[in-house]
Design a protein around this motif. Structure first.
Motif, PDB file in Angstrom:
ATOM      1  N   SER A  71       0.865  -1.192  -0.134  1.00 39.55           N
ATOM      2  CA  SER A  71      -0.073   0.034  -0.062  1.00 39.55           C
ATOM      3  C   SER A  71       0.854   1.368  -0.051  1.00 39.55           C
ATOM      4  CB  SER A  71      -0.934   0.002   1.316  1.00 39.55           C
ATOM      5  OG  SER A  71      -1.619   1.305   1.291  1.00 39.55           O
ATOM      6  N   SER A 125       1.228   3.640  -3.544  1.00 42.13           N
ATOM      7  CA  SER A 125       0.639   5.006  -3.173  1.00 42.13           C
ATOM      8  C   SER A 125       1.700   5.914  -3.517  1.00 42.13           C
ATOM      9  CB  SER A 125       0.049   5.049  -2.002  1.00 42.13           C
ATOM     10  OG  SER A 125      -1.104   4.216  -1.861  1.00 42.13           O
ATOM     11  N   THR A 168      -4.687  -9.939  -1.984  1.00 47.75           N
ATOM     12  CA  THR A 168      -5.149  -8.488  -1.763  1.00 47.75           C
ATOM     13  C   THR A 168      -3.724  -7.759  -2.684  1.00 47.75           C
ATOM     14  OG1 THR A 168      -6.361  -8.624  -0.017  1.00 47.75           O
ATOM     15  CG2 THR A 168      -5.176  -6.585  -0.321  1.00 47.75           C
ATOM     16  N   PHE A 204      -4.594  -7.666  -6.250  1.00 49.72           N
ATOM     17  CA  PHE A 204      -5.536  -6.842  -6.449  1.00 49.72           C
ATOM     18  C   PHE A 204      -4.981  -5.432  -6.647  1.00 49.72           C
ATOM     19  CE2 PHE A 204      -8.747 -10.075  -5.088  1.00 49.72           C
ATOM     20  CZ  PHE A 204      -9.034 -10.493  -6.471  1.00 49.72           C
ATOM     21  N   MET A 205      -4.126  -5.048  -5.613  1.00 50.23           N
ATOM     22  CA  MET A 205      -3.770  -3.774  -5.192  1.00 50.23           C
ATOM     23  C   MET A 205      -2.881  -3.285  -6.547  1.00 50.23           C
ATOM     24  SD  MET A 205      -2.709  -4.027  -1.323  1.00 50.23           S
ATOM     25  CE  MET A 205      -1.996  -2.309  -1.119  1.00 50.23           C
ATOM     26  N   ASP A 226      -3.263  -4.533  -9.769  1.00 51.77           N
ATOM     27  CA  ASP A 226      -4.052  -4.120 -10.844  1.00 51.77           C
ATOM     28  C   ASP A 226      -4.811  -2.775 -10.489  1.00 51.77           C
ATOM     29  OD1 ASP A 226      -6.101  -4.957 -13.015  1.00 51.77           O
ATOM     30  OD2 ASP A 226      -7.434  -4.520 -11.391  1.00 51.77           O
ATOM     31  N   TYR A 227      -5.203  -2.294  -9.301  1.00 54.81           N
ATOM     32  CA  TYR A 227      -5.716  -1.169  -8.921  1.00 54.81           C
ATOM     33  C   TYR A 227      -4.665  -0.074  -9.203  1.00 54.81           C
ATOM     34  CZ  TYR A 227      -8.954  -3.836  -5.974  1.00 54.81           C
ATOM     35  OH  TYR A 227     -10.028  -4.858  -5.494  1.00 54.81           O
ATOM     36  N   GLN A 260      -4.595   0.599 -12.786  1.00 51.76           N
ATOM     37  CA  GLN A 260      -5.656   1.231 -13.468  1.00 51.76           C
ATOM     38  C   GLN A 260      -5.659   2.811 -13.265  1.00 51.76           C
ATOM     39  OE1 GLN A 260      -9.523  -0.348 -12.225  1.00 51.76           O
ATOM     40  NE2 GLN A 260      -8.802  -2.133 -12.051  1.00 51.76           N
ATOM     41  N   GLU A 261      -5.205   3.025 -11.855  1.00 49.55           N
ATOM     42  CA  GLU A 261      -5.089   4.422 -11.876  1.00 49.55           C
ATOM     43  C   GLU A 261      -4.110   5.336 -12.498  1.00 49.55           C
ATOM     44  OE1 GLU A 261      -7.212   6.025 -10.026  1.00 49.55           O
ATOM     45  OE2 GLU A 261      -8.370   4.215  -9.484  1.00 49.55           O
TER      46      GLU A 261
END
Length: 264
Positions: free
Chosen positions: A111, A115, A152, A155-156, A158-159, A162-163
């Motif tokens: 994370s 980020s 997770t 998935f993170m 992938d997220y 996307q961003e």
């Protein structure tokens, strides 16, 4: 071949196991590598006299570390390989503290770093590669929350991809899910635990697993993703190479993914 000449890579979790293989592969391809680990002493011999390798003794799951190192080094490649060793015991023998070990370390680390990579942001053309686990697909009943944490992480990644596309940052994010291998400290312990659970000896269990993923194989896989154009997505890693996960979105330019040979 120096495929990564003039590139700078940060490898988080570079001191041993698959992370060590990734760091060495990047160095072999001409990259300057910043090796991040809580304990960098296993890398001292490798770093001696090597002007392309810098060591950072940091806990990558602590707040502030990702932002500090990304701003200091401005890497072209970020490889997130570090993770905590789960408590190897069945569900009913887990405490919440032991069950959540990988959520509080692996997921938290991912994370922070993803980020910060988006907020900074990394320069266009940069690549971030997150090491998840085959347990994210197949489960891992002797490791508490490990499989869920690894799912997770996938998935993170992938997220974050996307961003990055939504903001046109031109940052590629991929996830790698290696199969269980006895050639890491975690894999060795897990092999013994699952063999005992099945009532068979370790050699028999290893025969069922097939050829193991090696640190060298992991390193080659990460080099492929670090030099693969705009290809992004999630990949299973076996001794035979990288395989796109069925149903996983592979975005950007698609490039062939060559098979990796086992080099034990």
């Amino acid at each position: 071949m120096n495929q990564l000449a003039d590139q700078r890579a940060i490898v988080v979790g570079a001191s041993r196991g698959l992370g060590r293989g990734v760091a060495e592969a990047f160095l072999a391809e001409g990259a300057s590598v910043v090796a991040v680990a809580r304990d960098t002493s296993p890398l001292s011999e490798l770093a001696a006299g090597n002007k392309h390798l810098e060591l950072e003794a940091e806990d990558a799951s602590n707040p502030g570390v990702a932002g500090k190192l990304l701003r200091q080094y401005r890497p072209d490649i970020v490889a997130l390989v570090a993770g905590a060793a789960p408590s190897l015991r069945p569900l009913h023998q887990q405490t919440w503290e032991s069950f959540s070990t990988n959520w509080n370390t692996d997921v938290r680390m991912t994370s922070y770093w993803l980020s910060e990579a988006l907020r900074l942001p990394l320069q266009p053309g940069s690549r971030v590669i997150v090491m998840s686990s085959g347990a994210a697909i197949m489960g891992s009943p002797l490791s508490g929350g490990y499989a869920g944490a690894k799912a997770t992480q996938r998935f993170m990644a992938d997220y974050a991809g996307q961003e990055a596309r939504r903001a046109d940052l031109q940052i590629t994010v991929s996830a790698v899910l290696p199969r269980l291998t006895p050639l890491t400290d975690l894999g060795k312990a897990a092999t013994a635990a699952y063999a005992a659970r099945m009532g068979i000896n370790e050699d028999e269990y290893l025969r069922q697993l097939g050829k193991p993923v090696t640190p060298e194989g992991a390193g080659k896989a990460f080099v492929i993703l670090a030099t693969g154009g705009e290809a992004a997505g999630a990949y299973m890693l076996t001794a035979d190479g990288l395989q796109p996960l069925p149903g996983a979105a592979q975005t950007g330019r698609q490039t062939p993914v060559p098979a990796l040979k086992d080099e034990r």
